[in-house]
Design a protein around this motif. Sequence first.
Motif, mmCIF file in Angstrom:
data_model
loop_
_atom_site.group_PDB
_atom_site.id
_atom_site.type_symbol
_atom_site.label_atom_id
_atom_site.label_comp_id
_atom_site.label_asym_id
_atom_site.label_seq_id
_atom_site.Cartn_x
_atom_site.Cartn_y
_atom_site.Cartn_z
ATOM 1 N N ALA A 270 2.902 0.145 9.138
ATOM 2 C CA ALA A 270 1.998 -1.001 9.045
ATOM 3 C C ALA A 270 2.232 -1.710 7.721
ATOM 4 O O ALA A 270 2.510 -1.066 6.705
ATOM 5 N N THR A 271 2.132 -3.021 7.743
ATOM 6 C CA THR A 271 2.317 -3.819 6.530
ATOM 7 C C THR A 271 1.103 -4.711 6.304
ATOM 8 O O THR A 271 0.409 -5.093 7.247
ATOM 9 N N GLY A 272 0.861 -5.007 5.054
ATOM 10 C CA GLY A 272 -0.257 -5.875 4.700
ATOM 11 C C GLY A 272 -0.090 -6.343 3.271
ATOM 12 O O GLY A 272 1.028 -6.447 2.763
ATOM 13 N N TRP A 273 -1.195 -6.607 2.618
ATOM 14 C CA TRP A 273 -1.136 -7.003 1.218
ATOM 15 C C TRP A 273 -2.369 -6.491 0.494
ATOM 16 O O TRP A 273 -3.377 -6.122 1.099
ATOM 17 N N VAL A 274 -2.247 -6.448 -0.817
ATOM 18 C CA VAL A 274 -3.368 -6.121 -1.694
ATOM 19 C C VAL A 274 -3.347 -7.122 -2.841
ATOM 20 O O VAL A 274 -2.389 -7.881 -3.006
ATOM 21 N N GLU A 275 -4.398 -7.102 -3.627
ATOM 22 C CA GLU A 275 -4.444 -7.926 -4.826
ATOM 23 C C GLU A 275 -4.976 -7.077 -5.970
ATOM 24 O O GLU A 275 -6.055 -6.479 -5.844
ATOM 25 N N PRO A 276 -4.238 -6.977 -7.071
ATOM 26 C CA PRO A 276 -4.758 -6.201 -8.207
ATOM 27 C C PRO A 276 -6.026 -6.839 -8.755
ATOM 28 O O PRO A 276 -6.105 -8.058 -8.903
ATOM 29 N N ARG A 277 -7.023 -6.011 -9.030
ATOM 30 C CA ARG A 277 -8.316 -6.505 -9.504
ATOM 31 C C ARG A 277 -8.736 -5.746 -10.758
ATOM 32 O O ARG A 277 -8.382 -4.578 -10.940
ATOM 33 N N ALA A 278 -9.501 -6.418 -11.597
ATOM 34 C CA ALA A 278 -10.016 -5.818 -12.827
ATOM 35 C C ALA A 278 -11.539 -5.793 -12.767
ATOM 36 O O ALA A 278 -12.152 -6.289 -11.822
ATOM 37 N N GLY A 279 -12.143 -5.217 -13.789
ATOM 38 C CA GLY A 279 -13.598 -5.163 -13.853
ATOM 39 C C GLY A 279 -14.150 -3.942 -13.149
ATOM 40 O O GLY A 279 -13.472 -3.297 -12.344
ATOM 41 N N ARG A 280 -15.395 -3.631 -13.458
ATOM 42 C CA ARG A 280 -16.053 -2.462 -12.872
ATOM 43 C C ARG A 280 -17.378 -2.876 -12.252
ATOM 44 O O ARG A 280 -18.078 -3.751 -12.757
ATOM 45 N N THR A 281 -17.716 -2.237 -11.159
ATOM 46 C CA THR A 281 -18.980 -2.504 -10.483
ATOM 47 C C THR A 281 -20.106 -1.723 -11.153
ATOM 48 O O THR A 281 -19.870 -0.793 -11.941
ATOM 49 N N LEU A 282 -21.334 -2.090 -10.794
ATOM 50 C CA LEU A 282 -22.478 -1.340 -11.310
ATOM 51 C C LEU A 282 -22.408 0.107 -10.838
ATOM 52 O O LEU A 282 -22.640 1.040 -11.613
#
Length: 314
Positions: A270-282
Amino acid sequence: APAAALFAFGAMALRAAPPADARPPRAAPVAVVQGHVKLERRWRSDSYGRNFEVYLEGTLEALTRAPGALVVWPESALTFFLEDEPLYRRSIASVAAAGGGEVAVGGPRQAGDDAAPRWFNSVFVVDGAGRVSEPYDKQALVPFAEYPPLGALDFVRRRFEGARFFAFGAATPPLATRAGRAGVLVCNEGMLPELAGRRVAEGAEILLNPSNDTWIPSRRFADHLFDIVRLRAVEQRRWLVRASTSGPSAVVDPWGRVTVRTRPFERAVATGWVEPRAGRTLYGRIGDAFGVACVAAAALALVAVRRGSRAATR
C-alpha cells in the motif's frame, strides 16, 4: 459533563481538519509491505531467502507506484542479522536506489562481544547507498515472548534462531528518514500512549508502527488491535504508518482517519503519504492526568453525597 465536553471537542477538531483525501502541502510518499509469511517459516534459516524475496518484491512494487517513498517493513521482517549478511544489505540498497527511496527494516541486532552477546528487536533505515542508520531498539518487550521474566529458569527462554532472547533498548532519538524524523513504536509499543508521547517529546515528526501480528488468528482481534494503535495518531497529532506482517497495515492521519489500509491475512503493498509535523498536544504533555482528575473528582463527589445522605437520615 467531562465526557460530553470531550465529545464536543473531538467533533469540532474533525470539522476544522482538512479533508481526509486532501494532499498535505509538505506531503512525503510512504509505503508499507505486508509480507504475510507463515509463522512456522519465519525463523527457519532455510527460508531466509524466500522470506526476504517477498519483501524485496513488495518494495520494488511500492517504489514503482510511489517513487522516492519511505518503505516500511514490519517488525522482524528480517530474521537474520543484517550486519552479517552484506549480500542481503546490498540487495535492499539496490532496490531502494532503483526507486529513489529508502527502507525502514525490522529485524534482530546483536551487540557486545561473543563472550557476552546481547540481542535487540530493532528497526533501522537502509538507503540506496547501502548505509544503515543507527537503530531503534525496542524498549517495551513482551514477557516470555521476547524476554524471560524468570531469567534464571533457562527452560522458559524462547529461541529466535541466532538470538537467545532480547534485551531492553535504551532511549534513542527519532530515526532520520526522507519522510521526517520518525518515532518508532514496535508492535505492542503502539498500545502504550506514554511511549508515543515520549517519542514526540524526543522530536518525532511522524510515527512508525512496524508490527508482527502473524500470531493473531482472528480478523476481529486484528482490527481491534489496529484501532488501539490508531489512537496514538490522534493523541499526538502525528501521521502514523503501520506495517504489519499479516495486517491490517495502514496510514493514519493526525485526526485518526485511515487514508490507506490493507486487508488482513494476505500479502499486500500500500502507498500513501505523510506530512512531518511539529508541536505537542495537551494530551501529549499531560497524558492521562485529566482522566485521573475526573475519576478523583467523581469519587470525592460520591463520598460527599453519601456523607450528606447519612447526615440527613440522622
